[in-house]
Scaffold this motif. Sequence first.
Motif, PDB file in Angstrom:
ATOM      1  N   ASN A 174      -8.146 -70.598 -71.588  1.00 18.52           N
ATOM      2  CA  ASN A 174      -8.511 -70.068 -69.798  1.00 18.52           C
ATOM      3  C   ASN A 174      -8.432 -68.867 -68.848  1.00 18.52           C
ATOM      4  O   ASN A 174      -8.179 -68.166 -67.771  1.00 18.52           O
ATOM      5  CB  ASN A 174      -8.293 -71.351 -68.803  1.00 18.52           C
ATOM      6  CG  ASN A 174      -9.142 -72.703 -69.364  1.00 18.52           C
ATOM      7  OD1 ASN A 174     -10.458 -72.849 -69.227  1.00 18.52           O
ATOM      8  ND2 ASN A 174      -8.156 -73.124 -68.951  1.00 18.52           N
ATOM      9  N   PHE A 175      -7.387 -68.165 -70.225  1.00 18.79           N
ATOM     10  CA  PHE A 175      -7.065 -66.501 -69.546  1.00 18.79           C
ATOM     11  C   PHE A 175      -7.858 -65.492 -68.856  1.00 18.79           C
ATOM     12  O   PHE A 175      -8.065 -65.159 -67.821  1.00 18.79           O
ATOM     13  CB  PHE A 175      -5.630 -65.840 -70.596  1.00 18.79           C
ATOM     14  CG  PHE A 175      -5.416 -64.973 -69.491  1.00 18.79           C
ATOM     15  CD1 PHE A 175      -4.651 -64.902 -68.875  1.00 18.79           C
ATOM     16  CD2 PHE A 175      -6.090 -63.406 -70.709  1.00 18.79           C
ATOM     17  CE1 PHE A 175      -3.836 -63.487 -68.499  1.00 18.79           C
ATOM     18  CE2 PHE A 175      -5.516 -62.503 -70.491  1.00 18.79           C
ATOM     19  CZ  PHE A 175      -4.018 -62.062 -69.396  1.00 18.79           C
ATOM     20  N   PHE A 176      -9.292 -65.414 -69.559  1.00 23.80           N
ATOM     21  CA  PHE A 176     -10.030 -64.540 -68.978  1.00 23.80           C
ATOM     22  C   PHE A 176     -11.578 -65.661 -68.681  1.00 23.80           C
ATOM     23  O   PHE A 176     -11.670 -64.677 -67.793  1.00 23.80           O
ATOM     24  CB  PHE A 176     -10.601 -64.035 -70.632  1.00 23.80           C
ATOM     25  CG  PHE A 176      -9.770 -63.133 -71.080  1.00 23.80           C
ATOM     26  CD1 PHE A 176      -9.904 -61.353 -70.248  1.00 23.80           C
ATOM     27  CD2 PHE A 176      -9.718 -63.162 -73.184  1.00 23.80           C
ATOM     28  CE1 PHE A 176      -8.837 -61.186 -70.734  1.00 23.80           C
ATOM     29  CE2 PHE A 176      -8.685 -62.093 -72.958  1.00 23.80           C
ATOM     30  CZ  PHE A 176      -8.497 -61.228 -72.215  1.00 23.80           C
ATOM     31  N   ILE A 177     -11.444 -66.867 -68.518  1.00 28.09           N
ATOM     32  CA  ILE A 177     -12.676 -67.610 -67.798  1.00 28.09           C
ATOM     33  C   ILE A 177     -12.027 -67.908 -66.435  1.00 28.09           C
ATOM     34  O   ILE A 177     -12.802 -67.356 -65.711  1.00 28.09           O
ATOM     35  CB  ILE A 177     -12.770 -69.403 -68.437  1.00 28.09           C
ATOM     36  CG1 ILE A 177     -13.007 -68.980 -70.334  1.00 28.09           C
ATOM     37  CG2 ILE A 177     -13.107 -69.870 -67.647  1.00 28.09           C
ATOM     38  CD1 ILE A 177     -13.067 -70.204 -70.922  1.00 28.09           C
ATOM     39  N   LYS A 178     -10.793 -68.189 -66.297  1.00 27.91           N
ATOM     40  CA  LYS A 178     -10.233 -68.383 -64.590  1.00 27.91           C
ATOM     41  C   LYS A 178     -10.639 -66.735 -64.068  1.00 27.91           C
ATOM     42  O   LYS A 178     -11.062 -67.342 -62.904  1.00 27.91           O
ATOM     43  CB  LYS A 178      -9.232 -69.246 -64.924  1.00 27.91           C
ATOM     44  CG  LYS A 178      -9.572 -70.120 -65.314  1.00 27.91           C
ATOM     45  CD  LYS A 178      -7.482 -71.098 -64.846  1.00 27.91           C
ATOM     46  CE  LYS A 178      -7.443 -72.242 -65.514  1.00 27.91           C
ATOM     47  NZ  LYS A 178      -6.348 -72.847 -64.997  1.00 27.91           N
ATOM     48  N   ASN A 179     -10.271 -65.831 -64.673  1.00 31.62           N
ATOM     49  CA  ASN A 179     -10.412 -64.734 -63.771  1.00 31.62           C
ATOM     50  C   ASN A 179     -10.712 -63.892 -65.606  1.00 31.62           C
ATOM     51  O   ASN A 179     -10.236 -62.979 -66.086  1.00 31.62           O
ATOM     52  CB  ASN A 179      -8.936 -64.214 -63.995  1.00 31.62           C
ATOM     53  CG  ASN A 179      -8.833 -63.021 -62.780  1.00 31.62           C
ATOM     54  OD1 ASN A 179     -10.017 -62.418 -62.918  1.00 31.62           O
ATOM     55  ND2 ASN A 179      -7.280 -62.707 -62.721  1.00 31.62           N
ATOM     56  N   PRO A 180     -12.381 -63.906 -64.994  1.00 30.36           N
ATOM     57  CA  PRO A 180     -12.921 -62.557 -66.369  1.00 30.36           C
ATOM     58  C   PRO A 180     -12.349 -61.152 -65.858  1.00 30.36           C
ATOM     59  O   PRO A 180     -13.148 -60.000 -66.656  1.00 30.36           O
ATOM     60  CB  PRO A 180     -14.519 -62.878 -65.850  1.00 30.36           C
ATOM     61  CG  PRO A 180     -14.099 -64.179 -64.851  1.00 30.36           C
ATOM     62  CD  PRO A 180     -12.533 -64.119 -64.053  1.00 30.36           C
ATOM     63  N   THR A 181     -12.093 -60.513 -64.511  1.00 33.17           N
ATOM     64  CA  THR A 181     -11.556 -59.573 -64.060  1.00 33.17           C
ATOM     65  C   THR A 181     -10.132 -58.740 -65.052  1.00 33.17           C
ATOM     66  O   THR A 181     -10.056 -57.566 -65.302  1.00 33.17           O
ATOM     67  CB  THR A 181     -11.018 -59.247 -63.033  1.00 33.17           C
ATOM     68  OG1 THR A 181      -9.674 -60.080 -62.123  1.00 33.17           O
ATOM     69  CG2 THR A 181     -12.005 -59.606 -61.730  1.00 33.17           C
ATOM     70  N   ASN A 182      -9.910 -60.623 -66.107  1.00 34.60           N
ATOM     71  CA  ASN A 182      -8.702 -59.633 -66.940  1.00 34.60           C
ATOM     72  C   ASN A 182      -9.259 -59.023 -68.124  1.00 34.60           C
ATOM     73  O   ASN A 182      -8.425 -58.051 -68.454  1.00 34.60           O
ATOM     74  CB  ASN A 182      -7.530 -60.696 -67.467  1.00 34.60           C
ATOM     75  CG  ASN A 182      -7.117 -61.105 -66.435  1.00 34.60           C
ATOM     76  OD1 ASN A 182      -6.258 -60.819 -65.388  1.00 34.60           O
ATOM     77  ND2 ASN A 182      -6.368 -62.898 -66.360  1.00 34.60           N
ATOM     78  N   ARG A 185     -10.520 -55.717 -67.272  1.00 34.18           N
ATOM     79  CA  ARG A 185      -9.526 -55.090 -66.705  1.00 34.18           C
ATOM     80  C   ARG A 185      -8.313 -54.640 -68.157  1.00 34.18           C
ATOM     81  O   ARG A 185      -8.057 -53.160 -68.239  1.00 34.18           O
ATOM     82  CB  ARG A 185      -8.159 -54.825 -65.837  1.00 34.18           C
ATOM     83  CG  ARG A 185      -8.548 -55.034 -64.942  1.00 34.18           C
ATOM     84  CD  ARG A 185      -6.593 -56.273 -63.391  1.00 34.18           C
ATOM     85  NE  ARG A 185      -5.966 -56.680 -64.321  1.00 34.18           N
ATOM     86  CZ  ARG A 185      -5.080 -57.129 -64.142  1.00 34.18           C
ATOM     87  NH1 ARG A 185      -5.427 -57.790 -63.114  1.00 34.18           N
ATOM     88  NH2 ARG A 185      -3.908 -57.692 -64.692  1.00 34.18           N
ATOM     89  N   TYR A 186      -8.518 -55.408 -69.220  1.00 34.90           N
ATOM     90  CA  TYR A 186      -7.932 -54.705 -70.275  1.00 34.90           C
ATOM     91  C   TYR A 186      -8.207 -54.364 -70.441  1.00 34.90           C
ATOM     92  O   TYR A 186      -8.039 -53.222 -71.501  1.00 34.90           O
ATOM     93  CB  TYR A 186      -7.611 -56.177 -71.575  1.00 34.90           C
ATOM     94  CG  TYR A 186      -7.654 -56.180 -72.726  1.00 34.90           C
ATOM     95  CD1 TYR A 186      -6.522 -56.686 -73.498  1.00 34.90           C
ATOM     96  CD2 TYR A 186      -9.113 -56.300 -73.614  1.00 34.90           C
ATOM     97  CE1 TYR A 186      -6.196 -55.865 -75.162  1.00 34.90           C
ATOM     98  CE2 TYR A 186      -8.213 -55.498 -74.900  1.00 34.90           C
ATOM     99  CZ  TYR A 186      -7.167 -55.603 -75.347  1.00 34.90           C
ATOM    100  OH  TYR A 186      -6.694 -55.381 -76.718  1.00 34.90           O
ATOM    101  N   PHE A 187     -10.292 -53.854 -71.104  1.00 34.24           N
ATOM    102  CA  PHE A 187     -10.642 -53.104 -71.837  1.00 34.24           C
ATOM    103  C   PHE A 187     -10.682 -51.603 -70.814  1.00 34.24           C
ATOM    104  O   PHE A 187     -10.356 -50.190 -71.710  1.00 34.24           O
ATOM    105  CB  PHE A 187     -11.688 -53.171 -72.029  1.00 34.24           C
ATOM    106  CG  PHE A 187     -12.121 -53.538 -73.088  1.00 34.24           C
ATOM    107  CD1 PHE A 187     -12.119 -53.642 -74.517  1.00 34.24           C
ATOM    108  CD2 PHE A 187     -12.379 -55.123 -73.001  1.00 34.24           C
ATOM    109  CE1 PHE A 187     -12.606 -54.334 -75.296  1.00 34.24           C
ATOM    110  CE2 PHE A 187     -12.673 -56.594 -74.268  1.00 34.24           C
ATOM    111  CZ  PHE A 187     -12.392 -55.741 -75.441  1.00 34.24           C
TER     112      PHE A 187
END
Length: 191
Positions: A174-182, A185-187
Amino acid sequence: PKNFIESKIKEIDKNYLTNYKDSFLLEPEIKNSVGGIRDVNFIHWFLKIKFKCNNIDEAFNKKIISFNEARKLKNLKSFLFNIRFFLHYLSGRPNERLTFDFQKKIASLMHYKSRKKTLGVERFMKHYFLQIRNCKNLQNIILDDKKFFYKLINFKPSNYFLSDQKFLHVKNENFFIKNPTNFLRYFRKCL
């Protein structure tokens, strides 16, 4: 050697925080800005200390870097040092700032010709910015140091891990699902 590499990684980390925007200014500083001469020197120091390579060809022969990486590194080094040489020569003093007046002169001296839709100086600066990006990419590839990589992108390694520097594995689905901005930000940080 380990302490030297770690101290240089900290130095580059600090440099990224203070000079990142300077790299993409219209009048960049070619020595200390990200992707500049200091970063190229660090790649050489890293290869020399960690792998006992005195030059790029030796690193290629030991299969530490690929043919394309060696070619890019040589081109990058040659390109940046040529610009620095011309800056010093035309200024009559040490000068690291690639200002507009020097951009035109150096573009001409390095044989960047104008074409139908672009001026020679525009082609020269485009090449400069592409070389900066190459330097950042080469650092990530050659260093292949996950701690260094994580520091640059400001994510905690506990949230995810990389395999073969190619695949991103998330420990919490859920790391990206809960916070899609992660994800964005990663890219963005990797560019």
